[in-house]
Design a protein around this motif. Structure first.
Motif, PDB file in Angstrom:
ATOM      1  N   ARG A 137       0.849  -1.195   0.000  1.00 50.46           N
ATOM      2  CA  ARG A 137       0.000   0.000   0.000  1.00 50.46           C
ATOM      3  C   ARG A 137       0.887   1.247   0.000  1.00 50.46           C
ATOM      4  NH1 ARG A 137      -3.984  -0.883   4.965  1.00 50.46           N
ATOM      5  NH2 ARG A 137      -2.007  -1.482   5.899  1.00 50.46           N
ATOM      6  N   GLY A 170      -4.622  -2.298  -7.469  1.00 46.46           N
ATOM      7  CA  GLY A 170      -3.954  -1.391  -8.385  1.00 46.46           C
ATOM      8  C   GLY A 170      -3.910  -0.001  -7.788  1.00 46.46           C
ATOM      9  N   THR A 171      -3.762   0.996  -8.640  1.00 49.48           N
ATOM     10  CA  THR A 171      -3.700   2.386  -8.198  1.00 49.48           C
ATOM     11  C   THR A 171      -5.017   3.079  -8.474  1.00 49.48           C
ATOM     12  OG1 THR A 171      -1.317   2.484  -8.629  1.00 49.48           O
ATOM     13  CG2 THR A 171      -2.474   4.572  -8.422  1.00 49.48           C
ATOM     14  N   ASN A 172      -5.536   3.740  -7.458  1.00 47.84           N
ATOM     15  CA  ASN A 172      -6.785   4.481  -7.574  1.00 47.84           C
ATOM     16  C   ASN A 172      -6.597   5.830  -6.906  1.00 47.84           C
ATOM     17  OD1 ASN A 172      -9.603   5.098  -7.880  1.00 47.84           O
ATOM     18  ND2 ASN A 172     -10.038   2.907  -7.809  1.00 47.84           N
ATOM     19  N   GLU A 173      -7.681   6.460  -6.497  1.00 46.73           N
ATOM     20  CA  GLU A 173      -7.594   7.724  -5.784  1.00 46.73           C
ATOM     21  C   GLU A 173      -8.393   7.669  -4.497  1.00 46.73           C
ATOM     22  OE1 GLU A 173      -8.776  11.042  -8.129  1.00 46.73           O
ATOM     23  OE2 GLU A 173      -6.879  11.145  -9.227  1.00 46.73           O
ATOM     24  N   VAL A 181       1.125  -8.561 -10.255  1.00 47.50           N
ATOM     25  CA  VAL A 181       0.010  -8.008  -9.491  1.00 47.50           C
ATOM     26  C   VAL A 181      -1.167  -8.977  -9.595  1.00 47.50           C
ATOM     27  CG1 VAL A 181      -1.608  -6.086  -9.233  1.00 47.50           C
ATOM     28  CG2 VAL A 181       0.767  -5.635  -9.902  1.00 47.50           C
ATOM     29  N   ALA A 226      -2.175   3.460  -3.976  1.00 49.40           N
ATOM     30  CA  ALA A 226      -2.004   2.114  -4.525  1.00 49.40           C
ATOM     31  C   ALA A 226      -2.234   1.078  -3.437  1.00 49.40           C
ATOM     32  CB  ALA A 226      -0.595   1.964  -5.100  1.00 49.40           C
ATOM     33  N   ASP A 227      -3.040   0.087  -3.752  1.00 51.19           N
ATOM     34  CA  ASP A 227      -3.314  -1.015  -2.826  1.00 51.19           C
ATOM     35  C   ASP A 227      -3.331  -2.287  -3.661  1.00 51.19           C
ATOM     36  OD1 ASP A 227      -4.029  -2.667  -0.765  1.00 51.19           O
ATOM     37  OD2 ASP A 227      -5.817  -1.538  -0.185  1.00 51.19           O
ATOM     38  N   MET A 228      -2.276  -3.103  -3.508  1.00 49.97           N
ATOM     39  CA  MET A 228      -2.094  -4.242  -4.407  1.00 49.97           C
ATOM     40  C   MET A 228      -1.699  -5.512  -3.660  1.00 49.97           C
ATOM     41  SD  MET A 228       0.135  -2.389  -7.428  1.00 49.97           S
ATOM     42  CE  MET A 228       1.301  -1.653  -6.262  1.00 49.97           C
ATOM     43  N   ALA A 250       2.744   6.497  -4.573  1.00 54.65           N
ATOM     44  CA  ALA A 250       1.823   5.728  -5.414  1.00 54.65           C
ATOM     45  C   ALA A 250       2.063   5.969  -6.898  1.00 54.65           C
ATOM     46  CB  ALA A 250       0.373   6.073  -5.047  1.00 54.65           C
ATOM     47  N   ASP A 251       2.733   7.058  -7.238  1.00 51.59           N
ATOM     48  CA  ASP A 251       3.015   7.370  -8.640  1.00 51.59           C
ATOM     49  C   ASP A 251       4.362   6.823  -9.112  1.00 51.59           C
ATOM     50  OD1 ASP A 251       0.665   8.757  -9.171  1.00 51.59           O
ATOM     51  OD2 ASP A 251       1.451  10.640  -8.378  1.00 51.59           O
ATOM     52  N   PRO A 286      -3.557  10.032  -5.244  1.00 52.75           N
ATOM     53  CA  PRO A 286      -3.267   8.670  -5.679  1.00 52.75           C
ATOM     54  C   PRO A 286      -3.011   7.749  -4.501  1.00 52.75           C
ATOM     55  CG  PRO A 286      -1.384  10.098  -6.092  1.00 52.75           C
ATOM     56  CD  PRO A 286      -2.522  10.997  -5.674  1.00 52.75           C
TER      57      PRO A 286
END
Length: 344
Positions: A272, A300-303, A296, A310-312, A278-279, A308
């Motif tokens: 995370r 993925g990356t969201n907002e 992955v 990222a939670d993967m 996150a970018d 931004p």
């Protein structure tokens, strides 16, 4: 200068023997979007009624623009309520009035002259994207259009605070997105402070800059949305709410996971990253620098509130100490979820 618009201090509210709110305190800054979330029975509706001056708490204080709602005489309270707009779950439009007529109602009550009302209604219809719907009846509108009328009506008297009570719960996902985008634009363009009551974590992720989590009348969390959703929280209430929107290990992989490392096993981690991290091309850099394969599996990356995040769930072919240190630089709360033996 005090940047806070709303100050809630140690409020409690009981109904019969039931404690609906227990010693709740938080502040809302001007121009902020605060999300208040909790399961059914958490105290959200009781809090909303107190914030909207529709009910008084048994203890504590609520101050809006320097006015203490809990001590104001009834006459002054009526005037202050005009500074607070309401958006409801089921729209609450009058079927006997047109779109323009519904928006006009609070202006009529406030005593605004007809010519000014017409101008204000036109401005509001343009703002919510319904300029060509002024003479339609509520029965002719879609759910999303009805909610846009409800938002326009709530903004009629130029409130300083907008209270949204499950404003998207009756809408489909696509319409929900459009209404949340509209509220975010209104917040951005008008600088309007918004408090959103909801039970949907996805609504919070999309729009709320700050977050309060309630559970059975108690406040469990209070802070910036990105901090709370990105934290490795130990609160089971928060974890349960977050689980609705968090990525999960695919069932086929989960069935193979073992808890302890074995030679040659692939490692499954949860990564995370918020803000600028996150970018960054973290997984690409990981492969180039350490020669490790990274897949992955979910997420993925969201907002979150426009930032931004990222939670993967990621599967790595190697997890040396150097790789751990590298990843911990981006996510100090990184978790190893398990290991997939090489023969799988």
């Amino acid at each position: 200068m005090d940047v806070s618009l709303v100050q809630v201090s140690n409020i409690s509210r009981s109904f019969g023997g039931h404690l609906a709110l227990d010693d709740i305190s938080f502040t809302v800054a001007r121009g902020e979007i605060l999300g208040v979330i909790g399961r059914s029975g958490a105290g959200k509706s009781s809090l909303l009624r107190c914030l909207g001056a529709l009910d008084r708490p048994d203890a504590g204080h609520i101050v809006i623009e320097g006015h203490n709602l809990t001590t104001l005489p009834q006459g002054q309270l009526v005037s202050l309520r005009r500074r607070i707009g309401f958006v409801f779950q089921h729209f609450n439009l009058l079927g006997s009035r047109t779109v323009a007529g519904n928006i006009s109602l609070p202006l009529e009550i406030a005593g605004m002259p007809r010519a000014q009302r017409r101008k204000r209604i036109a401005e509001l219809l343009s703002l919510v994207g319904l300029s060509d719907h002024a003479h339609k009846w509520p029965a002719q509108l879609s759910g999303g259009q009805k909610q846009r009328v409800g938002i326009a009506r709530a903004l009629a008297n130029a409130p300083v605070l907008l209270l949204c009570d499950e404003a998207t719960s009756a809408l489909d996902p696509e319409t929900t997105t459009s209404i949340l985008d509209l509220l975010a634009r209104i917040n951005r363009e008008l600088g309007l402070t918004i408090i959103m009551i909801t039970h949907e974590m996805d609504v919070i992720r999309r729009i709320a800059t700050h977050l309060v989590i309630l559970d059975h009348g108690h406040m469990i969390e209070n802070g910036p949305t990105l901090d709370i959703l990105g934290a490795d929280t130990q609160s089971p209430v928060t974890q349960a709410l977050l689980s609705e929107t968090q990525p999960r290990v695919p069932p086929a992989i989960r069935a193979k996971l073992v808890e302890t490392p074995v030679p040659g096993a692939h490692v499954v981690i949860r990564l995370r990253m918020g803000g600028t991290a996150a970018d960054q091309p973290v997984l690409s850099t990981l492969g180039q620098r350490f020669g490790v394969d990274a897949i992955v599996l979910a997420g993925g990356t969201n907002e979150i509130a426009g930032q931004p995040f990222a939670d993967m769930i990621v599967c790595l072919s190697d997890y040396s100490t150097e790789i751990q240190d590298f990843l911990h630089g981006f996510d100090p709360s990184l978790k190893v979820l398990g290991y997939v033996p090489a023969d799988h």
